[in-house]
Design a protein around this motif. Structure first.
Motif, mmCIF file in Angstrom:
data_model
loop_
_atom_site.group_PDB
_atom_site.id
_atom_site.type_symbol
_atom_site.label_atom_id
_atom_site.label_comp_id
_atom_site.label_asym_id
_atom_site.label_seq_id
_atom_site.Cartn_x
_atom_site.Cartn_y
_atom_site.Cartn_z
ATOM 1 N N HIS A 1 -29.214 1.968 32.512
ATOM 2 C CA HIS A 1 -30.549 2.157 33.075
ATOM 3 C C HIS A 1 -31.258 0.798 33.035
ATOM 4 O O HIS A 1 -31.565 0.291 31.962
ATOM 5 N N TYR A 2 -31.506 0.220 34.196
ATOM 6 C CA TYR A 2 -32.117 -1.109 34.270
ATOM 7 C C TYR A 2 -33.636 -1.044 34.369
ATOM 8 O O TYR A 2 -34.317 -1.996 34.018
ATOM 9 N N THR A 3 -34.150 0.067 34.891
ATOM 10 C CA THR A 3 -35.602 0.218 35.042
ATOM 11 C C THR A 3 -36.092 1.298 34.096
ATOM 12 O O THR A 3 -35.648 2.458 34.182
ATOM 13 N N PRO A 4 -37.005 0.971 33.186
ATOM 14 C CA PRO A 4 -37.497 1.977 32.235
ATOM 15 C C PRO A 4 -38.383 3.010 32.939
ATOM 16 O O PRO A 4 -38.905 2.766 34.023
ATOM 17 N N PHE A 5 -38.544 4.145 32.313
ATOM 18 C CA PHE A 5 -39.379 5.208 32.893
ATOM 19 C C PHE A 5 -39.913 6.075 31.769
ATOM 20 O O PHE A 5 -39.410 6.055 30.639
ATOM 21 N N LYS A 6 -40.952 6.819 32.101
ATOM 22 C CA LYS A 6 -41.514 7.778 31.157
ATOM 23 C C LYS A 6 -41.092 9.182 31.597
ATOM 24 O O LYS A 6 -41.196 9.531 32.763
ATOM 25 N N GLN A 7 -40.641 9.959 30.634
ATOM 26 C CA GLN A 7 -40.067 11.262 30.916
ATOM 27 C C GLN A 7 -40.965 12.367 30.347
ATOM 28 O O GLN A 7 -41.455 12.238 29.213
ATOM 29 N N PHE A 8 -41.183 13.415 31.136
ATOM 30 C CA PHE A 8 -42.054 14.504 30.695
ATOM 31 C C PHE A 8 -41.347 15.846 30.877
ATOM 32 O O PHE A 8 -40.463 15.996 31.728
ATOM 33 N N TRP A 9 -41.779 16.822 30.090
ATOM 34 C CA TRP A 9 -41.197 18.160 30.139
ATOM 35 C C TRP A 9 -42.313 19.195 30.067
ATOM 36 O O TRP A 9 -43.256 19.065 29.274
ATOM 37 N N LYS A 10 -42.216 20.220 30.912
ATOM 38 C CA LYS A 10 -43.182 21.316 30.886
ATOM 39 C C LYS A 10 -42.454 22.578 30.433
ATOM 40 O O LYS A 10 -41.552 23.064 31.131
#
Length: 222
Positions: free
Chosen positions: A44-53
């Motif tokens: 994974h070269y680009t970081p991201f924020k992960q969410f869960w509902k």
């Protein structure tokens, strides 16, 4: 300077201890090798924020599962992009920029079934790879970059010759072990690595995309 009750004018006047069999490889070469290896297709070269509902009506909850979706990685990526923006404005080629999250780890390894011969290998992992993949031995995610050897078996003999039959104390031996580890790190953090650490390094990755790779370091000791 005082060593075991023996005075020296400065550190350069102190006796030198030569430690053989210090094996290491270039960290820059290890990075290039890792990013062109088939396992890097899962990076994974680009970081991201992960969410869960948990349900349609429930508020979204932040989920952090790996380094590449952590705040530390996300914030560092933002800093690097801002810093390199001025470089790109200076007529540098516009290419994708990514962080190689270097994770260095070491622990003592026993080398023989009989005797006490051991050394400390230094392994390089990358936080760009999911921990679920990285933890599998079959993923070949560990890259050997150095081996910290033990102090010479005849250390006390050499020490007694240098200091008039005085044996090295426990504190002195601990000091020598620390100095040996620092010397190995100095060999790893060479001029090529420090230049790439400051300016990044351009690599054509295994997916065919050429990126400017910057990197951060994290070290663990077992």
């Amino acid at each position: 300077m005082n060593c075991e009750g023996v005075n020296h004018g400065n550190e350069n006047d102190c006796p030198k201890l030569t430690v053989p069999n210090v094996h290491h490889r270039s960290l820059v070469d290890a990075i290039k090798s890792a990013l062109t290896d088939e396992s890097a297709r899962q990076f994974h070269y680009t970081p991201f924020k992960q969410f869960w509902k948990p349900s349609d009506n429930a508020p979204a909850e932040r989920v952090i599962t790996d380094l590449f979706n952590s705040d530390a990685f996300y914030d560092e990526h933002t800093k690097v992009m801002k810093r390199l923006l001025t470089v790109e404005e200076a007529n540098q080629p516009r290419i994708e920029t990514a962080i190689a999250a270097m994770m260095l780890w070491s622990d003592s390894t026993h080398l023989a079934n009989f005797g006490n011969t051991s050394l400390w290998p230094i392994y390089l992992y990358f936080g760009n790879l999911s921990k679920y993949t990285r933890a599998k031995p079959t993923s070949c995610a560990a890259h050997h970059v150095a081996y910290i050897p033990s102090l010479p078996a005849n250390l006390q003999t050499q020490y007694m010759k240098a200091f008039a039959d005085t044996t090295a104390s426990k504190d002195t031996i601990s000091h020598l072990k620390r100095e040996l580890m620092h010397a190995v790190w100095l060999a790893l953090l060479d001029a090529d690595f420090m230049h790439a650490y400051e300016h990044g390094i351009v690599i054509k990755c295994v997916d065919g995309i050429t990126r400017r790779i910057c990197y951060g370091l994290r070290y663990g000791l077992g």
